[in-house]
Design a protein around this motif. Sequence first.
Motif, PDB file in Angstrom:
ATOM      1  N   MET B   1     -12.432 -24.955  69.876  1.00  0.00           N
ATOM      2  CA  MET B   1     -11.630 -24.207  71.171  1.00  0.00           C
ATOM      3  C   MET B   1     -11.110 -25.589  72.014  1.00  0.00           C
ATOM      4  O   MET B   1     -10.556 -25.466  73.079  1.00  0.00           O
ATOM      5  N   SER B   2     -12.373 -26.725  71.775  1.00  0.00           N
ATOM      6  CA  SER B   2     -12.202 -27.737  72.991  1.00  0.00           C
ATOM      7  C   SER B   2     -10.962 -28.870  72.844  1.00  0.00           C
ATOM      8  O   SER B   2     -10.069 -29.342  73.263  1.00  0.00           O
ATOM      9  N   THR B   3     -10.309 -28.422  71.240  1.00  0.00           N
ATOM     10  CA  THR B   3      -8.972 -29.597  70.876  1.00  0.00           C
ATOM     11  C   THR B   3      -8.134 -28.764  71.436  1.00  0.00           C
ATOM     12  O   THR B   3      -7.404 -29.488  71.417  1.00  0.00           O
ATOM     13  N   SER B   4      -7.964 -27.739  70.639  1.00  0.00           N
ATOM     14  CA  SER B   4      -6.902 -26.036  71.903  1.00  0.00           C
ATOM     15  C   SER B   4      -7.322 -26.681  72.459  1.00  0.00           C
ATOM     16  O   SER B   4      -5.261 -26.723  73.267  1.00  0.00           O
ATOM     17  N   CYS B   5      -7.379 -26.825  73.200  1.00  0.00           N
ATOM     18  CA  CYS B   5      -7.490 -26.584  76.111  1.00  0.00           C
ATOM     19  C   CYS B   5      -7.112 -27.701  75.273  1.00  0.00           C
ATOM     20  O   CYS B   5      -6.057 -27.944  76.459  1.00  0.00           O
ATOM     21  N   TRP B   6      -7.280 -28.526  74.510  1.00  0.00           N
ATOM     22  CA  TRP B   6      -6.537 -30.402  74.856  1.00  0.00           C
ATOM     23  C   TRP B   6      -5.260 -30.044  74.692  1.00  0.00           C
ATOM     24  O   TRP B   6      -4.554 -30.929  74.937  1.00  0.00           O
ATOM     25  N   ARG B   7      -4.868 -29.215  73.716  1.00  0.00           N
ATOM     26  CA  ARG B   7      -3.374 -29.575  72.758  1.00  0.00           C
ATOM     27  C   ARG B   7      -2.634 -28.651  74.104  1.00  0.00           C
ATOM     28  O   ARG B   7      -1.520 -29.047  73.954  1.00  0.00           O
ATOM     29  N   THR B   8      -3.290 -27.747  73.880  1.00  0.00           N
ATOM     30  CA  THR B   8      -2.188 -27.048  75.995  1.00  0.00           C
ATOM     31  C   THR B   8      -2.310 -27.428  76.186  1.00  0.00           C
ATOM     32  O   THR B   8      -1.115 -27.961  76.853  1.00  0.00           O
ATOM     33  N   ILE B   9      -3.665 -28.268  76.985  1.00  0.00           N
ATOM     34  CA  ILE B   9      -3.326 -29.450  78.494  1.00  0.00           C
ATOM     35  C   ILE B   9      -1.625 -30.589  77.927  1.00  0.00           C
ATOM     36  O   ILE B   9      -0.528 -30.919  78.960  1.00  0.00           O
ATOM     37  N   ASP B  10      -2.248 -31.104  77.179  1.00  0.00           N
ATOM     38  CA  ASP B  10      -1.295 -31.717  76.564  1.00  0.00           C
ATOM     39  C   ASP B  10       0.524 -31.367  76.205  1.00  0.00           C
ATOM     40  O   ASP B  10       1.855 -31.744  76.669  1.00  0.00           O
ATOM     41  N   ALA B  11       0.992 -30.449  75.613  1.00  0.00           N
ATOM     42  CA  ALA B  11       1.649 -29.570  75.471  1.00  0.00           C
ATOM     43  C   ALA B  11       2.643 -29.024  76.852  1.00  0.00           C
ATOM     44  O   ALA B  11       4.047 -29.128  77.187  1.00  0.00           O
ATOM     45  N   ILE B  12       1.451 -28.386  78.019  1.00  0.00           N
ATOM     46  CA  ILE B  12       1.983 -28.816  79.692  1.00  0.00           C
ATOM     47  C   ILE B  12       2.709 -29.992  79.745  1.00  0.00           C
ATOM     48  O   ILE B  12       3.435 -30.271  81.063  1.00  0.00           O
ATOM     49  N   LYS B  13       2.222 -30.927  79.701  1.00  0.00           N
ATOM     50  CA  LYS B  13       2.057 -32.119  80.379  1.00  0.00           C
ATOM     51  C   LYS B  13       3.346 -32.737  80.176  1.00  0.00           C
ATOM     52  O   LYS B  13       4.806 -33.101  80.629  1.00  0.00           O
ATOM     53  N   ASP B  14       3.803 -32.368  78.420  1.00  0.00           N
ATOM     54  CA  ASP B  14       5.295 -32.872  78.051  1.00  0.00           C
ATOM     55  C   ASP B  14       6.177 -31.914  78.641  1.00  0.00           C
ATOM     56  O   ASP B  14       7.655 -31.985  78.516  1.00  0.00           O
TER      57      ASP B  14
END
Lengths: 159, 159
Positions: B1-14
């Motif tokens: 879950m941790s990895t997916s969570c950071w991936r979502t945060i990165d996608a939103i930053k983009d």
Amino acid sequence: MSTSCWRTIDAIKDDPNVASFTFRASSRWQEGTRNVGEIGRFVHAGQEDQTRDERFRLDSDEPPVLLGNNRGPNAVELLLQALGFCYAVGYVANAAARGIQVTRMEYDVEGDVDVRTFLGLTGPRAGFTCRSPTRATADTGIADGRHTEGAGSGVRARR
Amino acid sequence: MSTSCWRTIDAIKDDPNVASFTFRASSRWQEGTRNVGEIGRFVHAGQEDQTRDERFRLDSDEPPVLLGNNRGPNAVELLLQALGFCYAVGYVANAAARGIQVTRMEYDVEGDVDVRTFLGLTGPRAGFTCRSPTRATADTGIADGRHTEGAGSGVRARR
């Protein structure tokens, strides 16, 4: 329903404690974003109500885009659902108190949310913007007895 | 879950639009205080999400003392349930982001409400007073890894 409604109001006028309730919900985390909730008995006027033999069970989860598996609605969807139910019960009870028999009523509740603030990013207020178009048909004894309601505030009768 | 969570945060930053959601719930009145709700698809980043094949169905009713027949929880109980689910998802996601694996978590949410104002009588503010004791156990890699949380505000770690 109208008679019962007035009886409740009279009972509360005699003893304001009759208006007091404590409701409860419990939630157990399962895995990932999935939780199971249970709603059981509540306290009314200082006494635990005995009318519920079984607890209501609710599943909650997030959709894949929010890291879940769609095992149930998420918290904000349940909040919208609660809002729709709340409008509906309030509407029908107030209609009953005025002697209006509602024959059909539907609520669609929509809420916009931006999840940036929840994720610790800079973004708009972590709240909802809600819309709630209502379709209600009531037997008012008047030929075209449709009532419509705006976004949860007040009742406009279209006759 | 941790990895997916950071991936979502990165996608939103983009692309901040990735943070935008519109959720929906609909409610159909049945009889008395009983309503049936449905929660289906939602809109994410301007597109309707396609991952839900079926709609979630929820029954709602009032208990007899509030003029219903206990066919489901009422709106304020659903609100408490939503609050519990919201705490839980927020807690587990934040724990995952910090590398803490939660192993057990329970929320009990209680709310006091006085219904006088809803019934048009003079009474206190028509709102809730909520309490939410939390029991969470997390695998922190530390011997006694219990975390406790107060009434929804912040996290106190007891170790």
